[in-house]
Design an enzyme around this catalytic site. Structure first.
Site, PDB file in Angstrom:
ATOM      1  N   ASN A  47      70.215  74.467  80.835  1.00 29.19           N
ATOM      2  CA  ASN A  47      70.850  73.859  79.663  1.00 29.19           C
ATOM      3  C   ASN A  47      69.877  73.064  78.786  1.00 29.19           C
ATOM      4  O   ASN A  47      70.050  73.021  77.569  1.00 29.19           O
ATOM      5  CB  ASN A  47      71.980  72.934  80.156  1.00 29.19           C
ATOM      6  N   TYR A  94      63.410  77.352  66.686  1.00 26.00           N
ATOM      7  CA  TYR A  94      64.561  77.381  67.599  1.00 26.00           C
ATOM      8  C   TYR A  94      65.078  78.809  67.757  1.00 26.00           C
ATOM      9  O   TYR A  94      65.339  79.275  68.867  1.00 26.00           O
ATOM     10  CB  TYR A  94      65.651  76.470  67.043  1.00 26.00           C
ATOM     11  N   LYS A 131      65.213  80.977  71.260  1.00 29.75           N
ATOM     12  CA  LYS A 131      66.446  81.455  71.894  1.00 29.75           C
ATOM     13  C   LYS A 131      66.463  82.992  71.970  1.00 29.75           C
ATOM     14  O   LYS A 131      66.997  83.556  72.928  1.00 29.75           O
ATOM     15  CB  LYS A 131      67.682  80.927  71.161  1.00 29.75           C
TER      16      LYS A 131
HETATM   17  N1  LIG Z   1      75.242  71.553  70.364  1.00 28.58           N
HETATM   18  C1  LIG Z   1      75.311  72.766  69.855  1.00 28.58           C
HETATM   19  O1  LIG Z   1      76.022  73.017  68.861  1.00 28.58           O
HETATM   20  C2  LIG Z   1      74.533  73.898  70.495  1.00 28.58           C
HETATM   21  C3  LIG Z   1      74.685  75.173  69.940  1.00 28.58           C
HETATM   22  C4  LIG Z   1      73.999  76.242  70.516  1.00 28.58           C
HETATM   23  C5  LIG Z   1      73.213  76.031  71.642  1.00 28.58           C
HETATM   24  N2  LIG Z   1      73.076  74.760  72.151  1.00 28.58           N
HETATM   25  C6  LIG Z   1      72.223  74.610  73.342  1.00 28.58           C
HETATM   26  O2  LIG Z   1      72.906  73.866  74.320  1.00 28.58           O
HETATM   27  C7  LIG Z   1      71.966  73.178  75.166  1.00 28.58           C
HETATM   28  C8  LIG Z   1      72.363  71.709  75.270  1.00 28.58           C
HETATM   29  O3  LIG Z   1      72.338  71.166  73.957  1.00 28.58           O
HETATM   30  P1  LIG Z   1      73.083  69.822  73.525  1.00 28.58           P
HETATM   31  O4  LIG Z   1      73.823  70.139  72.294  1.00 28.58           O
HETATM   32  O5  LIG Z   1      73.767  69.202  74.678  1.00 28.58           O
HETATM   33  O6  LIG Z   1      71.790  68.978  73.088  1.00 28.58           O
HETATM   34  P2  LIG Z   1      71.383  67.447  73.264  1.00 28.58           P
HETATM   35  O7  LIG Z   1      72.580  66.572  73.219  1.00 28.58           O
HETATM   36  O8  LIG Z   1      70.293  67.240  72.276  1.00 28.58           O
HETATM   37  O9  LIG Z   1      70.786  67.396  74.758  1.00 28.58           O
HETATM   38  C9  LIG Z   1      69.603  68.072  75.069  1.00 28.58           C
HETATM   39  C10 LIG Z   1      69.282  67.828  76.518  1.00 28.58           C
HETATM   40  O10 LIG Z   1      68.096  68.566  76.850  1.00 28.58           O
HETATM   41  C11 LIG Z   1      67.186  67.649  77.461  1.00 28.58           C
HETATM   42  N3  LIG Z   1      65.788  68.030  77.273  1.00 28.58           N
HETATM   43  C12 LIG Z   1      65.145  68.349  76.138  1.00 28.58           C
HETATM   44  N4  LIG Z   1      63.860  68.620  76.396  1.00 28.58           N
HETATM   45  C13 LIG Z   1      63.686  68.473  77.739  1.00 28.58           C
HETATM   46  C14 LIG Z   1      62.582  68.588  78.615  1.00 28.58           C
HETATM   47  N5  LIG Z   1      61.364  68.943  78.185  1.00 28.58           N
HETATM   48  N6  LIG Z   1      62.780  68.370  79.940  1.00 28.58           N
HETATM   49  C15 LIG Z   1      63.990  68.021  80.403  1.00 28.58           C
HETATM   50  N7  LIG Z   1      65.081  67.875  79.623  1.00 28.58           N
HETATM   51  C16 LIG Z   1      64.916  68.089  78.298  1.00 28.58           C
HETATM   52  C17 LIG Z   1      67.479  66.311  76.812  1.00 28.58           C
HETATM   53  O11 LIG Z   1      66.920  65.265  77.581  1.00 28.58           O
HETATM   54  P3  LIG Z   1      66.498  63.824  76.925  1.00 28.58           P
HETATM   55  O12 LIG Z   1      67.778  63.024  76.820  1.00 28.58           O
HETATM   56  O13 LIG Z   1      65.521  63.277  77.909  1.00 28.58           O
HETATM   57  O14 LIG Z   1      65.898  64.120  75.576  1.00 28.58           O
HETATM   58  C18 LIG Z   1      68.999  66.345  76.825  1.00 28.58           C
HETATM   59  O15 LIG Z   1      69.484  66.046  78.114  1.00 28.58           O
HETATM   60  C19 LIG Z   1      70.594  73.410  74.518  1.00 28.58           C
HETATM   61  O16 LIG Z   1      69.925  74.446  75.197  1.00 28.58           O
HETATM   62  C20 LIG Z   1      70.941  73.844  73.107  1.00 28.58           C
HETATM   63  O17 LIG Z   1      69.940  74.645  72.525  1.00 28.58           O
HETATM   64  C21 LIG Z   1      73.712  73.695  71.613  1.00 28.58           C
END
Ligand SMILES: NC(=O)c1ccc[n+]([C@@H]2O[C@H](COP(=O)([O-])OP(=O)(O)OC[C@H]3O[C@@H](n4cnc5c(N)ncnc54)[C@H](OP(=O)(O)O)[C@@H]3O)[C@@H](O)[C@H]2O)c1
Length: 237
Positions: free
Chosen positions: A90, A159, A163
């Site tokens: 994730n 990005y 992906k």
């Molecule tokens: N939200 C959306 O609309 C959406 C849409 C499509 C896909 N996604 C995908 O869903 C997943 C979760 O996204 P989210 O929306 O929950 O994003 P988010 O709130 O920004 O959370 C991202 C998470 O990834 C962690 N992270 C980033 N870089 C890291 C690293 N090098 N090592 C360990 N942890 C790391 C962050 O940790 P820190 O707190 O330490 O920074 C945080 O826990 C991602 O893969 C994202 O691309 C999200």
């Protein structure tokens, strides 16, 4: 989910957003969860959950883009679990406001290391545990922005590239793991209200995660890395 009480899951980037919602729902199902994050000491929500679920939630340090961190983490997980039913890749990052002419190679490399390389390396490190799981599955959290066919404008290029690469990594994972009965799914969570998705997004993390876990539960056979939306409809590569 089979044998919910002994279901063992691992979620990366679990301290906020979708990752935290995965942890909450997996705990609510009665299983055991490893929640990884970069700084466990600062992960207040996870620490509170761990206190509420003694022995069922293990909060471990993992910076997914670091070889040393992944190595130490895989050892820590093997000390806790002798098998793994679900690995949720994730953790992810999104570089915003990129413009052609001003792309930054370091930002691109960091994003690819986090979103594309790390999930495959983690799967490689944890494959022995997955092999000992019951109906084991890898869920890669991809994005519809990774669809090459739908890429109709120059925005968030890094990005999107990361992906699209993750989707291919998922198919490669499947080739490596399917013979051992380990299924792989790359799914888009939809547009979700998190730090990454922003406040305008229509879905809550809870809604998105509920549908993604249902997808893992119900997808038949041993999935070979399909690229799906959260309701299980195929997305164009
Ligand atoms: N939200 C959306 O609309 C959406 C849409 C499509 C896909 N996604 C995908 O869903 C997943 C979760 O996204 P989210 O929306 O929950 O994003 P988010 O709130 O920004 O959370 C991202 C998470 O990834 C962690 N992270 C980033 N870089 C890291 C690293 N090098 N090592 C360990 N942890 C790391 C962050 O940790 P820190 O707190 O330490 O920074 C945080 O826990 C991602 O893969 C994202 O691309 C999200």
């Amino acid at each position: 989910m089979d044998k919910a009480s002994s279901h063992r899951a691992l979620v990366t980037g679990a301290n906020r957003g979708l990752g935290l919602a995965f942890v909450r729902q997996l705990l609510a199902r009665g299983g055991r969860v490893v929640a990884s994050c970069r700084r466990p000491a600062d992960a207040d929500a996870l620490q509170a959950l761990a206190a509420e679920h003694p022995g069922r939630l293990h909060v471990l340090a993992l910076s997914v883009d670091s070889d040393a961190s992944r190595l130490a983490f895989a050892r820590d997980v093997a000390d806790l679990f002798d098998g793994l039913e679900l690995l949720v890749n994730n953790a992810g990052m999104l570089a915003s406001r990129e413009q052609f002419g001003e792309l930054d190679a370091q930002v691109m490399q960091q994003t690819l290391a986090t979103n594309t390389v790390a999930p495959l390396m983690l799967v490689q490190a944890l494959a022995p545990l997955l092999q000992r799981g019951v109906r084991p599955r890898v869920l890669n959290i991809s994005s519809a922005l990774g669809s090459i066919e739908r890429a109709d404008a120059f925005n968030t290029p890094t990005y999107r590239i990361s992906k699209a690469g993750l989707n291919m990594a998922g198919v490669m994972m499947a080739h490596a793991l399917n013979p051992a009965g380990i299924g792989v799914i790359s799914a888009s969570p939809g547009w979700v209200r998190t730090d990454m998705g922003g406040s305008e997004a229509p879905l809550t993390p809870e809604q998105s995660v509920a549908s993604l876990l249902a997808l893992v539960d119900t997808l038949p056979g041993v999935p070979a890395g399909p690229f799906l939306d959260r309701s299980g409809e195929p997305l164009p590569w």
